[in-house]
Design a protein around this motif. Structure first.
Motif, short mmCIF file in Angstrom:
data_model
loop_
_atom_site.label_atom_id
_atom_site.label_comp_id
_atom_site.label_asym_id
_atom_site.label_seq_id
_atom_site.Cartn_x
_atom_site.Cartn_y
_atom_site.Cartn_z
N VAL A 85 0.85 -1.19 0.00
CA VAL A 85 0.00 0.00 0.00
C VAL A 85 0.89 1.24 0.00
O VAL A 85 1.66 1.46 0.94
N SER A 86 0.78 2.05 -1.02
CA SER A 86 1.66 3.22 -1.15
C SER A 86 1.08 4.43 -0.43
O SER A 86 -0.13 4.53 -0.22
N GLY A 87 1.96 5.33 -0.06
CA GLY A 87 1.55 6.61 0.51
C GLY A 87 1.01 6.54 1.93
O GLY A 87 0.30 7.45 2.37
N THR A 88 1.35 5.50 2.68
CA THR A 88 0.81 5.37 4.04
C THR A 88 1.60 6.17 5.07
O THR A 88 1.10 6.46 6.15
N GLY A 89 2.85 6.51 4.78
CA GLY A 89 3.66 7.33 5.68
C GLY A 89 3.79 6.73 7.06
O GLY A 89 3.90 5.51 7.25
N TYR A 90 3.75 7.62 8.06
CA TYR A 90 3.92 7.17 9.45
C TYR A 90 2.78 6.28 9.93
O TYR A 90 2.97 5.43 10.80
N VAL A 91 1.57 6.48 9.37
CA VAL A 91 0.45 5.60 9.72
C VAL A 91 0.77 4.16 9.31
O VAL A 91 0.52 3.21 10.05
N GLY A 92 1.32 4.01 8.10
CA GLY A 92 1.70 2.68 7.64
C GLY A 92 2.79 2.07 8.48
O GLY A 92 2.77 0.87 8.78
N VAL A 93 3.77 2.89 8.88
CA VAL A 93 4.84 2.40 9.77
C VAL A 93 4.24 1.88 11.07
O VAL A 93 4.55 0.77 11.52
N GLY A 94 3.37 2.68 11.67
CA GLY A 94 2.77 2.29 12.95
C GLY A 94 1.95 1.02 12.84
O GLY A 94 2.06 0.11 13.67
N ALA A 95 1.13 0.93 11.78
CA ALA A 95 0.28 -0.26 11.61
C ALA A 95 1.13 -1.51 11.41
O ALA A 95 0.85 -2.57 11.99
N ALA A 96 2.19 -1.40 10.59
CA ALA A 96 3.05 -2.55 10.33
C ALA A 96 3.75 -3.02 11.60
O ALA A 96 3.84 -4.23 11.87
N LEU A 97 4.23 -2.08 12.40
CA LEU A 97 4.95 -2.45 13.61
C LEU A 97 4.02 -3.03 14.67
O LEU A 97 4.41 -3.94 15.42
N VAL A 98 2.79 -2.53 14.76
CA VAL A 98 1.81 -3.10 15.69
C VAL A 98 1.52 -4.55 15.32
O VAL A 98 1.54 -5.46 16.17
N LEU A 99 1.26 -4.80 14.05
CA LEU A 99 0.98 -6.16 13.60
C LEU A 99 2.19 -7.07 13.78
O LEU A 99 2.06 -8.24 14.17
N HIS A 100 3.37 -6.53 13.54
CA HIS A 100 4.60 -7.32 13.70
C HIS A 100 4.81 -7.70 15.16
O HIS A 100 5.19 -8.83 15.49
N GLY A 101 4.55 -6.77 16.08
CA GLY A 101 4.66 -7.07 17.50
C GLY A 101 3.66 -8.09 17.96
O GLY A 101 3.96 -8.99 18.76
N LEU A 102 2.41 -8.01 17.45
CA LEU A 102 1.39 -8.99 17.80
C LEU A 102 1.74 -10.37 17.25
O LEU A 102 1.46 -11.39 17.88
#
Length: 406
Positions: free
Chosen positions: A313-330
């Protein structure tokens, strides 16, 4: 922090329950892992920046080194598990592993920019991890009632993750203060590793257990566990899922590239994963005790699949970073300690470390192959092609693992 932690660990005897849930042995080992993980995650956070942007290595070279870092634990996991079961001295074998990793932190500055030297040192460092992992997990499982294994491993992984949270932060602060100089990072990392070893020797007490239920420990007996259908299915499924799991380093690199986050934030990305893991590891362990460890473990890989999809998904910026890291931690909260709890319930006491080591070895070898293959793919194929390949591999692995243990 170290003095307070040591006082607390010293006040808890190995056989006591902490808030009625887990033994003091788990808390003591959690403190050791906390300190050791500060050391290890300092290196993990620094290596992508150091190898790719300071030494200007290609993704293929990085994949090989990252594979060594992930997979060099494989064979020595079997050795550590067998020797600790055979001698019934799980703590002593774990101490050798912790000590070996601590020494390597002082070797990194000596090898400098040599790819061979860095690779060899990474391999020795991970060999130390290989020696200690199965004996440490055996200490936890042998001290814990079977119905609390998920909670015990969850608490241990929570404390371990405090270290994983602090490690990248320490690296970032050092780089901010002294610049991109490797020496201070490696020296401070070594100091944390040594303190962790001291806590292990001084405060972790192995409960004397003269006779453990089950077959006499041997390498043959450890591999003979694969004759059991339930154990074999878990081992095969874990290896297949490991083959489709990208290493942390590649996940963070891909997240940075996909979201166009500033490059200087790359060493901080592990903090997001670690913080979520810290908050979720114990609840996930308790959930696994209640509803089943395998459904939680498999569900964690579905969360990882969502991370891969987000990379497209392109253009997600910091929101995309946060979502990816939350899912990765879970993902880690649902899989890391949960797999050890699941395997522990399938293995007799006398082969506990060996049984854990066989599964962990298969997983480590699979992740070595994954890192090397994905490094070459990212080097010679388009970004999107590499991500689609990772998604396809993980979907196939999840489906096969589900069918194997349905």
């Amino acid at each position: 922090m170290t003095d307070i932690g040591s006082m607390y660990v010293a006040s808890v005897r190995p056989g006591e329950r902490v808030k009625g849930r887990v033994p003091g042995t788990v808390v003591a080992l959690g403190a050791v892992s906390l300190l050791t993980d500060v050391s290890a995650e300092m290196i993990t956070a620094f290596m992508p920046f150091y190898l790719l942007f300071t030494l200007n290595m290609g993704y293929a070279q990085f994949g090989v080194l990252d594979g060594l870092y992930t997979g060099a634990t494989a064979v020595l996991r079997l050795v550590g598990g067998h020797v600790s079961d055979r001698t019934r001295r799980h703590k002593a074998v774990a101490a050798v592993g912790y000590g070996l990793s601590a020494v390597t932190k002082l070797i990194f500055p000596v090898v400098g920019a040599s790819a061979f030297g860095i690779g060899a040192t990474l391999a020795v460092d991970r060999a130390g991890k290989g020696l200690r992992t199965a004996p440490r997990d055996a200490l936890i499982s042998l001290a814990t009632p079977p119905d609390r294994l998920g909670a015990a491993f969850g608490l241990h992984r929570t404390m371990d993750t405090v270290g994983a949270l602090l490690g990248p932060l320490v690296t970032f602060l050092l780089l901010y203060v002294v610049g991109t100089v490797a020496g201070p990072v490696f020296v401070v990392s070594a100091c944390f590793a040594v303190v962790g070893l001291i806590v292990l020797v001084a405060f972790v007490r192995e409960n004397p257990r003269p006779v453990l239920a089950g077959p006499r420990p041997s390498l043959r007996a450890g591999f003979a566990l694969l004759r059991d259908v339930g154990y074999r299915r878990v081992a095969v499924a874990a290896a297949l899922l490991g083959l489709a799991t990208l290493s942390d380093a590649f996940v963070f690199i891909l997240v940075q590239k996909a979201t166009d986050a500033p490059l200087h934030l790359l060493p901080l990305l592990p903090l997001g994963t670690a913080l979520v893991f810290l908050l979720a590891a114990t609840p996930m362990g308790r959930l696994a005790d209640r509803i089943g460890r395998w459904p939680v473990f498999l569900g964690g890989h579905v969360l990882l699949l969502a991370v891969y999809v987000l990379l497209l998904v392109s253009g997600t910026g910091y929101v995309g970073v946060g979502a990816a890291l939350v899912l990765h931690g879970l993902f880690y909260a649902a899989t890391d300690g949960v797999l050890s709890a699941r395997v522990s319930a399938l293995v007799p006491e006398s082969l506990r470390a060996s049984g854990l080591a066989v599964v962990q070895t298969g997983q480590a070898l699979a992740r070595l192959v994954s890192s090397v293959a994905f490094g070459f793919l990212l080097q010679f194929a388009a970004f999107g092609t590499a991500v689609y390949a990772a998604i396809g591999a993980l979907v196939a692995a999840v489906v096969i693992a589900w069918r194997l243990n349905a």
